[in-house]
Design an enzyme around this catalytic site. Structure first.
Site, PDB file in Angstrom:
ATOM      1  N   GLU A 128       4.913  -1.076 -10.936  1.00 24.67           N
ATOM      2  CA  GLU A 128       5.233  -0.610  -9.578  1.00 24.67           C
ATOM      3  C   GLU A 128       5.417  -1.735  -8.558  1.00 24.67           C
ATOM      4  O   GLU A 128       4.935  -1.640  -7.442  1.00 24.67           O
ATOM      5  CB  GLU A 128       4.124   0.329  -9.089  1.00 24.67           C
ATOM      6  CG  GLU A 128       4.001   1.572  -9.935  1.00 24.67           C
ATOM      7  CD  GLU A 128       2.808   2.433  -9.545  1.00 24.67           C
ATOM      8  OE1 GLU A 128       2.976   3.651  -9.488  1.00 24.67           O
ATOM      9  OE2 GLU A 128       1.710   1.894  -9.325  1.00 24.67           O
TER      10      GLU A 128
HETATM   11  C1  ACM Z   1       0.195   2.734 -13.332  1.00 28.06           C
HETATM   12  O1  ACM Z   1      -0.244   3.879 -13.460  1.00 28.06           O
HETATM   13  N1  ACM Z   1       0.671   2.324 -12.185  1.00 28.06           N
HETATM   14  C2  ACM Z   1       0.200   1.799 -14.430  1.00 28.06           C
END
Ligand code: ACM
Length: 501
Positions: A300
């Site tokens: 992310e």
């Molecule tokens: C995640 O759940 N951002 C790895």
């Protein structure tokens, strides 16, 4: 004749009920081992685990040929292949646990413990059985987020005990994120001085000192569990930027962050301090870690373009490799083409993550290994179902639902080797549950999300697919609740199981 399945979770590769009476386990039962140092440690652990079952001290003694009524632990190379294989033979006159390694002996002891049932006069009976067992996957883990809310050494030791009880062998700790920094890095003291005292919702935070981390690693190691530390870069770094403003182009450190948004913070490849930061932090963590892996996060990083993301992930991976460790990262690192000695952790199984899945398949075909943590099955911070509200009535409800809900059966009924179309099944190294702690601030909340689902994920990771079925699992797991009650840990009595009381 219908032979009842032995109630062991995860289900062993083979278990045969033998004729003859049970082994009677009492506080007088001794554990016998050859006087090898690595065996003494495991024998002391066995005596402790069994002593807690029988409510009295259990002695460790050295090999006494011909002794009866004892539990013998023995290293042996006369076992099926695999570092963690074990054989357990129980009869009226004694118990023999054999394994190739101390970790295998721990698995045998855990099986013995799960087989013990209360009998008259405070004794425990273990039915006469022969169990031959070995895991399907080499990596069977739990990823635990210490950044959104912090959990200290005692809580983590309890979690390690639960992992061992279900034959899991990796504790992956998510030690840094936007909301807090949770591990002392001696060369970078401001990380914990400035950024450990924050958490989601304004909680107090906290951190593990280097000494506490070492103590946890050793505690886990005795139980056959490897700690994999994660420092999440190049996104999820607000706590790092708050501590070291030099990582921001204008030099101005951001405020602490206590919300639950993701994807807004980032490192900058062109900022001169970035390379030294990665070298100090990942190098420091690698040198504090006896295990073979360091996790670099990589998820992310939404504020970065692909090119800079790849450059930063490669920098991080180079540091880890220069310290002799293998690189682990979330699925997005598949875009960085890191090659064979990498473990890529699959997590986002939503339709929108197709580009990551394509990159994951390409990375696996190029030799990377894949760790399966699909949100819809293994994210144990998801709610069990939308109608059930867990948590203190005065406080926030436990659990998120972006990938879920994940009921017990969802955590159990899935197949790691075929979940991602096109993925070469032999590249799957294992399975890891994940517990993110945005909504989890207390140990009872944490264990309610883990139990019973951790047992389901453990069986997916340990037991071969032709030995797994939901109907059998729901019967075998039904007796585990009394064990959790005895430990005093909170758990969720999923209505999908007829729990024994
Ligand atoms: C995640 O759940 N951002 C790895």
């Amino acid at each position: 004749m219908l032979v009842p399945d032995i109630a062991v979770v995860p289900r062993p590769a083979s278990a045969t009920v033998l004729p003859g009476g049970p082994f009677v386990l009492t506080a007088g039962t001794a554990v016998l081992v050859d006087p090898q140092p690595e065996l003494v440690t495991v024998a002391v652990l066995a005596a402790d685990l069994i002593g807690r079952l029988v409510d009295g001290p259990v002695e460790v003694r050295h090999h006494e040929p011909g002794a009866v009524g004892v539990i013998r632990l023995r290293l042996s190379d006369q076992l099926p292949a695999g570092e963690e294989a074990y054989r357990l033979v129980v009869g009226r006159s004694g118990v023999l646990v054999e394994a190739r390694t101390p970790a295998g002996l721990v698995h045998g002891i855990v099986t013995l413990r799960q087989l013990a049932v209360p009998a008259p006069e405070g004794a425990l009976h273990v039915p006469a059985v022969r169990v031959e067992d070995a895991p399907r996957y080499a990596w069977r883990g739990l990823s635990l987020d210490l950044a959104r809310h912090f959990f200290g050494l005692a809580d983590l030791q309890l979690v390690v005990g639960l992992l061992a009880h279900y034959k899991l062998n990796v504790l992956h700790l998510h030690l840094s994120d936007d909301q807090g920094w949770r591990l002392e890095i001696p060369s970078r003291p401001l990380l914990t001085q400035r950024s450990s005292g924050s958490a989601v919702g304004g909680g107090p935070g906290g951190f593990l000192t280097a000494a506490q981390f070492a103590e946890l690693v050793a505690y886990a190691q005795v139980r056959g569990i490897t700690v994999v530390p994660e420092i999440d870069v190049p996104g999820h770094v607000n706590a790092a930027l708050h501590a070291y403003g030099e990582l921001v182009p204008d030099g101005r450190a951001p405020e602490p962050y206590t919300g639950t948004q993701v994807g807004f913070s980032r490192l900058h490849d062109a900022v001169p301090a970035t390379a030294a930061f990665l070298a100090d932090v990942l190098g420091g963590v690698a040198s504090m870690t006896p295990g073979p892996w360091v996790h670099i996060g990589g998820d992310e990083a939404l504020a970065l373009d692909r090119e800079e993301y790849v450059a930063l992930v490669r920098r991080a991976a180079d540091v880890v490799r220069a310290h002799g460790k293998g690189v682990v990262g979330w699925q997005e690192i598949a875009h960085a083409g890191l090659g064979e000695d990498t473990v890529v952790q699959y997590w986002d199984d939503r339709a929108g993550a197709q580009a990551d899945r394509d990159a994951l398949v390409a990375a696996a075909r190029a030799g990377a290994r894949v760790l399966m943590s699909p949100g819809q099955h293994t994210y144990l911070d998801m709610v069990y179902d939308t109608a059930t509200r867990l948590g203190d009535p005065e406080g926030p409800a436990l659990g998120q639902d972006w990938a879920g809900p994940v009921e017990l059966r969802d955590a159990y009924e899935w197949e790691p080797s075929t979940l991602v179309p096109g993925l070469p099944p032999e590249q799957v190294i294992g399975v890891e549950a994940a517990l993110w702690t945005e909504t989890l601030a207390t140990l009872p909340g944490l264990t309610q999300m883990l139990l019973p689902r951790l047992a389901a994920v453990a069986e997916v990771a340990w037991t071969a697919p032709d030995r797994r079925d939901w109907a059998g699992f729901r019967q075998r797991v039904a007796g585990q609740g009394t064990f959790w009650d005895r430990l005093g840990v909170s758990w969720y009595p999923s209505p999908q199981v007829d729990w024994q009381r």
